[in-house]
Write a protein that holds these residues in place. Structure first.
Motif, PDB file in Angstrom:
ATOM      1  N   GLU A 215       0.807  -1.224   0.000  1.00 12.72           N
ATOM      2  CA  GLU A 215       0.000   0.000   0.000  1.00 12.72           C
ATOM      3  C   GLU A 215       0.836   1.269   0.000  1.00 12.72           C
ATOM      4  O   GLU A 215       0.378   2.327   0.404  1.00 12.72           O
ATOM      5  CB  GLU A 215      -0.949  -0.018   1.199  1.00 12.72           C
ATOM      6  CG  GLU A 215      -2.058  -1.021   1.003  1.00 12.72           C
ATOM      7  CD  GLU A 215      -3.284  -0.724   1.826  1.00 12.72           C
ATOM      8  OE1 GLU A 215      -3.247   0.191   2.655  1.00 12.72           O
ATOM      9  OE2 GLU A 215      -4.277  -1.437   1.637  1.00 12.72           O
ATOM     10  N   ALA A 216       2.126   1.123  -0.378  1.00 18.00           N
ATOM     11  CA  ALA A 216       2.978   2.316  -0.391  1.00 18.00           C
ATOM     12  C   ALA A 216       3.706   2.397  -1.719  1.00 18.00           C
ATOM     13  O   ALA A 216       4.081   1.386  -2.302  1.00 18.00           O
ATOM     14  CB  ALA A 216       3.987   2.258   0.742  1.00 18.00           C
ATOM     15  N   GLN A 217       3.893   3.626  -2.145  1.00 12.00           N
ATOM     16  CA  GLN A 217       4.586   3.843  -3.401  1.00 12.00           C
ATOM     17  C   GLN A 217       5.814   4.703  -3.127  1.00 12.00           C
ATOM     18  O   GLN A 217       5.735   5.676  -2.371  1.00 12.00           O
ATOM     19  CB  GLN A 217       3.638   4.590  -4.331  1.00 12.00           C
ATOM     20  CG  GLN A 217       4.082   4.487  -5.747  1.00 12.00           C
ATOM     21  CD  GLN A 217       3.176   5.277  -6.651  1.00 12.00           C
ATOM     22  OE1 GLN A 217       2.472   6.183  -6.199  1.00 12.00           O
ATOM     23  NE2 GLN A 217       3.198   4.948  -7.915  1.00 12.00           N
ATOM     24  N   THR A 218       6.939   4.326  -3.722  1.00 11.33           N
ATOM     25  CA  THR A 218       8.169   5.083  -3.480  1.00 11.33           C
ATOM     26  C   THR A 218       8.434   6.006  -4.655  1.00 11.33           C
ATOM     27  O   THR A 218       8.363   5.590  -5.819  1.00 11.33           O
ATOM     28  CB  THR A 218       9.343   4.113  -3.261  1.00 11.33           C
ATOM     29  OG1 THR A 218       9.015   3.274  -2.162  1.00 11.33           O
ATOM     30  CG2 THR A 218      10.623   4.869  -2.936  1.00 11.33           C
ATOM     31  N   ASP A 221      12.474  12.293  -7.131  1.00  9.96           N
ATOM     32  CA  ASP A 221      12.540  13.308  -8.184  1.00  9.96           C
ATOM     33  C   ASP A 221      13.748  12.989  -9.064  1.00  9.96           C
ATOM     34  O   ASP A 221      14.879  12.907  -8.560  1.00  9.96           O
ATOM     35  CB  ASP A 221      12.690  14.682  -7.507  1.00  9.96           C
ATOM     36  CG  ASP A 221      12.660  15.815  -8.506  1.00  9.96           C
ATOM     37  OD1 ASP A 221      12.918  15.563  -9.706  1.00  9.96           O
ATOM     38  OD2 ASP A 221      12.404  16.958  -8.082  1.00  9.96           O
ATOM     39  N   SER A 222      13.502  12.808 -10.357  1.00 13.94           N
ATOM     40  CA  SER A 222      14.603  12.400 -11.247  1.00 13.94           C
ATOM     41  C   SER A 222      15.708  13.454 -11.310  1.00 13.94           C
ATOM     42  O   SER A 222      16.839  13.149 -11.682  1.00 13.94           O
ATOM     43  CB  SER A 222      14.071  12.091 -12.648  1.00 13.94           C
ATOM     44  OG  SER A 222      13.474  13.253 -13.167  1.00 13.94           O
ATOM     45  N   ASN A 253       7.865   6.308 -11.308  1.00  8.16           N
ATOM     46  CA  ASN A 253       6.515   6.137 -10.742  1.00  8.16           C
ATOM     47  C   ASN A 253       5.772   7.465 -10.747  1.00  8.16           C
ATOM     48  O   ASN A 253       6.357   8.497 -10.420  1.00  8.16           O
ATOM     49  CB  ASN A 253       6.592   5.677  -9.268  1.00  8.16           C
ATOM     50  CG  ASN A 253       7.037   4.239  -9.145  1.00  8.16           C
ATOM     51  OD1 ASN A 253       6.950   3.474 -10.092  1.00  8.16           O
ATOM     52  ND2 ASN A 253       7.527   3.874  -7.961  1.00  8.16           N
ATOM     53  N   SER A 254       4.495   7.427 -11.086  1.00  9.85           N
ATOM     54  CA  SER A 254       3.705   8.635 -10.823  1.00  9.85           C
ATOM     55  C   SER A 254       2.697   8.245  -9.749  1.00  9.85           C
ATOM     56  O   SER A 254       2.257   7.090  -9.692  1.00  9.85           O
ATOM     57  CB  SER A 254       3.015   9.120 -12.089  1.00  9.85           C
ATOM     58  OG  SER A 254       2.386   8.042 -12.712  1.00  9.85           O
ATOM     59  N   HIS A 263       8.867   9.331   0.039  1.00  9.54           N
ATOM     60  CA  HIS A 263       9.615  10.279  -0.790  1.00  9.54           C
ATOM     61  C   HIS A 263      11.102  10.158  -0.461  1.00  9.54           C
ATOM     62  O   HIS A 263      11.504  10.447   0.676  1.00  9.54           O
ATOM     63  CB  HIS A 263       9.180  11.713  -0.486  1.00  9.54           C
ATOM     64  CG  HIS A 263       7.694  11.919  -0.520  1.00  9.54           C
ATOM     65  ND1 HIS A 263       7.014  12.332  -1.632  1.00  9.54           N
ATOM     66  CD2 HIS A 263       6.736  11.740   0.451  1.00  9.54           C
ATOM     67  CE1 HIS A 263       5.719  12.439  -1.362  1.00  9.54           C
ATOM     68  NE2 HIS A 263       5.525  12.074  -0.100  1.00  9.54           N
ATOM     69  N   LEU A 264      11.908   9.711  -1.395  1.00  8.50           N
ATOM     70  CA  LEU A 264      13.357   9.690  -1.168  1.00  8.50           C
ATOM     71  C   LEU A 264      13.892  11.061  -1.570  1.00  8.50           C
ATOM     72  O   LEU A 264      13.796  11.448  -2.739  1.00  8.50           O
ATOM     73  CB  LEU A 264      14.023   8.584  -1.990  1.00  8.50           C
ATOM     74  CG  LEU A 264      13.553   7.146  -1.715  1.00  8.50           C
ATOM     75  CD1 LEU A 264      14.385   6.147  -2.522  1.00  8.50           C
ATOM     76  CD2 LEU A 264      13.627   6.808  -0.236  1.00  8.50           C
TER      77      LEU A 264
END
Ligand code: NAP
Length: 436
Positions: A215-218, A221-222, A253-254, A263-264
């Motif tokens: 349930e998490a998306q990483t 910012d490129s 990923n969007s 957010h890295l």
């Protein structure tokens, strides 16, 4: 007469040192002493509760515990129940393997606000280190969290915070901690590195795991990502390139409809933690890297957060009579003073993986062999005398196995075990000792 050896610390470095000593000095009597009534140190209190296969290494340590001449002496703390000077007078060889237990903290305004949780408090809470702070209330209310630092401990914390009830159900996390994490209305978790992605200390498997969360998306910012890993030293360039490929996947990923976003963020440091009684916002500086060091620019930005956990390393706890130098026990190649040696994190600092400690212990035991210690001190029986004169309830391997069996039984069919969180609970189930 056989050599008597005290190993202080029943974590990986202690077990590897005990094993290497047995091989180098057959017939030696080895007491592995630990402050807790349970062995395995970092494997139990550090390794993440969802990394169960890493914990299989304890099967090897159990075999070492079963070897003739080896004893586990738990619930005995150096500096509390026995002094460093006393230990030296009782054993021919003393090997310090107690790791590092103090968290490195941020030295910025607001670092003492509620919601700023040290790494040892946070990890201790979900991994059941006795006497840890209860972080449940703070975590269960958090909408946004910041984890400072770009090492594997940061990834452990973020991954656990982002996991679902089902993902946590098969781990050995403290159930109350899992409960608080599942209840938390967390939407955003920021992992903040003061330098860039190439300088980050993430390992590839741990970094990749962020891509497997239900349930998490990483997201990354490129703009942070360099074209290649050519700035890295050649010895690590391949590893950095592999990590870069993972970062690129995250950058592609969007945001979708999963509730948690990780957010890295790179090139940023917290400079002020803001809030009345509790953290609400963190002021960050944008950094640049000059000659390998993070340097703050004039640019700042804000992140709203209810939790902040600095995962920026560990420090040595001080022990009376034992000098430190450069953040570790003062030593030369592992030799502290005649008859005393140091291994593991206390020797080299908080670096490396579990297996690093095997190499480290073998090196130090080779040094001990060259020093050729002789047997002249009374050893384990005299330790027992001192402890019983002080009414210390020492715990042995049989007691530990009682505790182990009770924890496994409480796990039921889903969890591998439910850990006891207090020393009293542990002592209560031991066969021979009863808590005072
Ligand atoms: P680590 O890998 O040394 O990472 C510490 C991080 O903190 C680095 O990114 C460092 O940045 C940053 N940092 C230090 N001081 C800072 C400051 N004042 N402000 C901002 N950032 C700061 O340490 P760790 O994550 O605590 O891990 C300890 C050891 O255990 C490591 O060897 C790790 O690999 C190992 N471990 C392994 C696993 C695994 O294998 N699954 C799991 C957990 C831990 P700089 O690089 O800029 O100094």
């Amino acid at each position: 007469m056989n050599l008597s050896v005290a190993v202080v610390g029943a974590g990986p470095s202690g077990f590897y040192a005990a094993d290497a000593m047995l091989k180098a000095f057959s017939g030696s009597q080895i007491d592995i002493i630990d402050q807790w009534p349970i062995p395995f140190g970092l494997v139990r209190f550090g390794v993440a509760p969802d990394h169960l296969s890493t914990k299989n290494v304890t099967k090897l340590y159990e075999k070492i515990l079963d070897k003739p001449g080896v004893r586990f002496v738990g619930n005995v703390e150096l500096g509390r129940d026995i002094s460093y000077e006393e230990l030296k007078s009782l054993f021919d060889v003393v090997i310090l393997a107690f790791g590092m237990e103090k968290p490195r903290l941020l030295d910025i305004p607001g670092a003492d606000l509620a919601g700023v949780i040290s790494v040892t408090d946070f990890v201790g809470w979900y991994n059941a280190t006795p006497e840890s702070k209860d972080c449940g209330e703070l975590v269960s209310r958090a909408r946004s969290a910041i984890v400072v630092g770009n090492g594997n401990v940061a990834l452990d914390i973020v991954r656990l915070l982002a996991k679902t009830e089902a993902e946590l159900a098969t781990t050995d996390i403290v159930p109350a901690a899992a409960n608080a994490i599942v209840r938390a209305p967390l939407n955003d978790i920021y992992v903040v590195g003061r330098r860039g992605p190439i300088e980050s200390s993430f390992s590839f498997p741990e970094l990749s795991e962020l891509g497997d969360l239900v349930e998490a998306q990483t997201l990354v910012d490129s703009a942070y990502l360099p074209a290649d890993a050519s700035s890295a030293e050649e010895s690590v360039r391949k590893k950095k390139e592999r990590n870069l490929r993972v970062f690129r996947t995250f950058a592609g990923n969007s945001a979708d409809n999963r509730p948690v976003r990780i957010h890295l963020m790179f090139y940023a440091s917290p400079i002020e933690i803001i809030g009345q009684d509790q953290i609400t916002t963190v002021k960050m500086s944008r950094n640049t890297v000059v000659e390998g060091r993070a340097v703050a620019t004039n640019e700042t930005f804000m992140i709203d957060a209810d939790l902040l956990v600095p995962t920026i390393g560990y420090e040595l706890a001080s022990i009376e009579g034992l000098p430190s130098l450069g953040g570790v026990v003062k030593n030369q190649d592992g030799r502290v003073e005649p008859g005393v040696y140091v291994v593991g994190w206390a020797r080299r600092g908080p670096t490396g993986v579990i297996g690093t400690n095997r190499v480290d212990a073998r090196e130090v035991v080779a040094l001990i062999s060259r020093d050729a210690p002789t047997a002249s001190k009374p050893g384990p029986s005299s330790l027992d005398d001192v402890l019983s004169a002080r009414s210390v309830s020492a715990v042995d391997a049989t007691d530990w196995r009682q505790i182990d069996a009770a924890e496994i039984a409480s796990g039921g069919s889903g969890r591998p075990r439910v850990k006891f969180t207090t020393v009293d609970e542990m002592l209560r189930v031991t066969k021979t000792k009863v808590a005072a």
